[in-house]
Write an enzyme that holds these catalytic residues in place. Structure first.
Site, PDB file in Angstrom:
ATOM      1  N   CYS A  74      -8.043  -0.185  -3.530  1.00 42.22           N
ATOM      2  CA  CYS A  74      -6.672  -0.898  -3.728  1.00 42.22           C
ATOM      3  C   CYS A  74      -6.044  -0.718  -2.013  1.00 42.22           C
ATOM      4  O   CYS A  74      -6.119   0.327  -1.477  1.00 42.22           O
ATOM      5  CB  CYS A  74      -5.771  -0.016  -4.243  1.00 42.22           C
ATOM      6  SG  CYS A  74      -4.153  -0.638  -4.305  1.00 42.22           S
ATOM      7  N   CYS A 197      -1.060  -7.498  -2.666  1.00 48.77           N
ATOM      8  CA  CYS A 197      -2.301  -6.866  -2.849  1.00 48.77           C
ATOM      9  C   CYS A 197      -3.061  -6.850  -1.733  1.00 48.77           C
ATOM     10  O   CYS A 197      -3.357  -7.962  -1.059  1.00 48.77           O
ATOM     11  CB  CYS A 197      -3.036  -7.806  -3.838  1.00 48.77           C
ATOM     12  SG  CYS A 197      -4.687  -7.167  -4.459  1.00 48.77           S
TER      13      CYS A 197
END
Length: 260
Positions: A74, A197
């Site tokens: 991530c 993101c």
């Protein structure tokens, strides 16, 4: 069990952070992680991240999706854990840490964190889209009318219909200027649109360069949660020296009683 936690966000991508250097967190408790990420019954977050000791680097990052399962890399979470490590005094302005996809370097100053991503050696061209892995798998597709686009509905269709149970994150893109792109992302594991993101905007920047939409190796990405910058170098084998830069901020800290 009384659990101390910290809440961080990077361009609206938010995370529960836990200092697990003493190893007390029940890492295999999917139900607990899911509860902590729940926005109605828990703390609320797109994911949960543990900061742990590592023998060879400054620390280790262990990332969970909001469904309670350990996830792939991530990018915004990586930037946030660097800010968290700096807050704890684990690192100064420069650091290296270990994540699920390997070693990462990062710098932090004045609330801005730059994270070096893994090299990308392959971009697959599909009908009306591109696919690449920037630590997590990403589908990149340009669309008209991005502002009013049904990201959740169309993202879910592609996530399951095109990529099956294992899935992929789905990024929808439109171009603002020569070096600026608007991006909205449907994230697997969250199973919804997120405000931002990190691995997704990285994938978009590389995909736009690969497809000739931009000739710039420094690209600005506008997400619903804020702006990020992706710098990179193109070479014969793909892309390297990939840096993701943007804000990472402590929102609040607290404690919560949970069943271990």
């Amino acid at each position: 069990m009384l659990l101390n936690f910290y809440k961080y966000q990077g361009t609206g991508n938010d995370f529960v952070m836990i200092d697990n250097r003493k190893g007390g967190f029940p890492k295999d408790n999917v139900k607990l992680v899911s509860f902590l990420c729940d926005r109605r019954f828990g703390i609320g977050a797109d994911g949960l991240i543990l900061l742990e000791d590592d023998e060879d680097t400054d620390f280790k990052m262990v990332y969970y999706n909001s469904d309670g399962r350990q996830g792939t890399m991530c990018g915004n979470g990586g930037r946030c854990i660097v800010a968290f490590a700096n807050y704890l005094g684990v690192v100064d302005q420069n650091t290296s840490f270990m994540a699920v996809d390997g070693l990462h370097k990062a710098t932090t100053a004045n609330g801005i964190v730059s994270l070096e991503m893994q090299d990308v050696k392959e971009i697959k061209e599909k009908t009306n889209s591109l696919f690449l892995n920037t630590g997590s798998p990403h589908h990149v597709q340009m669309v008209d009318g991005l502002k009013d686009f049904d990201v959740r509905k169309e993202g879910a269709k592609l996530r399951y219909g095109l990529y099956g149970e294992q899935g992929s994150n789905i990024n929808f893109v439109d171009q603002a200027t020569e070096d600026t792109f608007n991006v909205r992302t449907y994230e697997r594991g969250v199973e919804d649109e997120t405000f931002s993101c990190g691995t997704g905007v990285t994938a978009v920047a590389l995909a736009m360069y690969h497809s000739g939409k931009t000739k710039k190796d420094s690209v600005k990405i506008i997400t619903p949660g804020g702006n990020l910058q992706v710098k990179f170098k193109s070479n014969a084998n793909g892309f390297d020296q990939i840096w993701l830069t943007g804000p990472a901020q402590l929102v609040f800290k607290g404690e919560i009683n949970v069943e271990p």
